[in-house]
Design an enzyme around this catalytic site. Structure first.
Site, PDB file in Angstrom:
ATOM      1  N   HIS A  58     -54.112  28.335  94.294  1.00  0.00           N
ATOM      2  CA  HIS A  58     -54.909  27.868  95.439  1.00  0.00           C
ATOM      3  C   HIS A  58     -56.152  27.114  94.930  1.00  0.00           C
ATOM      4  CE1 HIS A  58     -56.999  28.713  99.412  1.00  0.00           C
ATOM      5  NE2 HIS A  58     -58.041  28.544  98.623  1.00  0.00           N
ATOM      6  N   GLU A  59     -56.854  27.726  93.969  1.00  0.00           N
ATOM      7  CA  GLU A  59     -58.064  27.093  93.421  1.00  0.00           C
ATOM      8  C   GLU A  59     -57.715  25.801  92.685  1.00  0.00           C
ATOM      9  OE1 GLU A  59     -61.158  27.672  93.969  1.00  0.00           O
ATOM     10  OE2 GLU A  59     -60.778  29.452  95.167  1.00  0.00           O
ATOM     11  N   HIS A  62     -57.514  23.011  95.149  1.00  0.00           N
ATOM     12  CA  HIS A  62     -58.844  22.450  95.448  1.00  0.00           C
ATOM     13  C   HIS A  62     -59.306  21.548  94.294  1.00  0.00           C
ATOM     14  CE1 HIS A  62     -59.654  24.947  98.899  1.00  0.00           C
ATOM     15  NE2 HIS A  62     -59.670  26.079  98.239  1.00  0.00           N
ATOM     16  N   ASP A 161     -62.763  28.235 103.152  1.00  0.00           N
ATOM     17  CA  ASP A 161     -62.129  26.917 103.344  1.00  0.00           C
ATOM     18  C   ASP A 161     -62.143  26.459 104.808  1.00  0.00           C
ATOM     19  OD1 ASP A 161     -61.636  26.959 100.668  1.00  0.00           O
ATOM     20  OD2 ASP A 161     -59.585  27.695 100.874  1.00  0.00           O
TER      21      ASP A 161
HETATM   22 ZN   LIG Z   1     -59.933  27.948  98.943  1.00  0.00          ZN
END
Ligand SMILES: [Zn+2]
Length: 308
Positions: A58-59, A62, A161
């Site tokens: 997930h990171e 980003h 987020d």
């Molecule tokens: Zn996030």
């Protein structure tokens, strides 16, 4: 970050595990081993590692998007509360922040779709009836983890987020500072309700997350307000090093010196008392700048400078 250890590198970004995360993992494994035996301890460790594995992905979602926009990412550190990415700059446009914030949940969405395809009826029945290490249930766990991370991160509690997506959408219409203030307010109200819900339902992890997000929102708002105040006093913050094409001045809705900047990089707006504004207007005019003063009720409320 101090007390963190390198795990691997991806997209040129160091992924690290903080010692508190390793202690957290050890605590889960040990406490489960003592109370429920070795098999459960392995299973619990597998679940925790899976959750944090998807947190890293997930990171990286980003971070890869941030890198695409030329925003440097120093490292990603795993903490018991999730992943923390350190970025070298702020997004230059609201839509960039929108895409960077949405990229993390988008990764979990893709994995959720993938595991949804892999889920078997037997696995699904087993998943709902009992927790076990049966291989048929694995896709169900991984599906549940990704759906959980997706929904959790999309809660519009800034600086999560969902809150960043909300700020980016608001910033299109009302500038960076005002949208941060509104997103922070909404985030804090949500944190308050999460905290109460956690407290009355004995979910202390939720209480901790609510406190964590609440103070995270306060710190981000402070940083944005400090940067805006620094710009208003003519200072150069890291987010305003690029000379904006134009700047304008609006009367503040808050305290006398509270600035209302536009998005960092895109437009630098300042807030000064009317008398200072008049001085600034005269000063710029004397320098031969193409400036226009805007008056309301006989008081100067804005100075617009045209830059070629
Ligand atoms: Zn996030």
């Amino acid at each position: 970050m101090k007390w963190s250890y390198p795990l691997f590198r991806a997209f040129g970004i160091d992924v690290r595990a903080h010692s508190s995360f390793l202690i957290f993992l050890g605590f889960i494994a040990l406490s489960t081993a003592i109370t429920e035996g070795l098999g459960s301890a392995i299973f619990a460790s597998f679940l925790v590692c899976s959750v944090f594995g998807f947190v890293v992905l997930h990171e990286l979602g980003h971070s890869a998007t941030a890198l695409h926009f030329g925003i440097p990412v120093k490292d990603i550190t795993l903490l018991p509360m999730g992943g923390l990415a350190r970025r070298g700059a702020l997004p230059q446009e609201p839509w960039q922040e929108f895409l960077i914030a949405a990229a993390g949940p988008a990764v979990n969405f893709c994995f959720a779709v993938l595991f949804l395809v892999l889920v078997t009826p037997a696995g699904l029945i087993g998943f709902y009836s009992s927790f076990s290490l049966a291989p048929a249930q694995f896709p169900c766990y991984l599906l549940a983890i990704n759906v959980g991370l997706l929904l959790f991160n999309l809660v519009p509690a800034f600086p999560m987020d969902g809150g960043r997506i909300l700020r980016a959408l608001l910033a299109v219409r009302m500038g960076y500072l005002r949208s941060t203030r509104i997103a922070t307010r909404i985030g804090k109200v949500l944190c308050f309700f999460f905290f109460l819900y956690g407290l009355f339902n004995g979910n202390f992890v939720l209480c901790l997350i609510a406190i964590f997000v609440y103070f995270g929102a306060s710190m981000e708002l402070y940083a944005v307000e400090s940067g805006a105040a620094s710009r208003a006093q003519g200072g150069q913050s890291s987010s305003t090093q690029q000379q904006p094409a134009w700047w304008s001045q609006f009367p503040s809705e808050g305290p006398p010196h509270a600035p209302q900047p536009g998005y960092p990089h895109q437009a630098s707006e300042e807030s000064l008392p009317s008398r200072d504004l008049q001085d600034r207007f005269e000063e710029l005019k004397a320098q031969g700048e193409n400036v226009t003063a805007v008056y309301a009720n006989g008081r100067i409320v804005a100075v617009i400078r045209q830059v070629d």
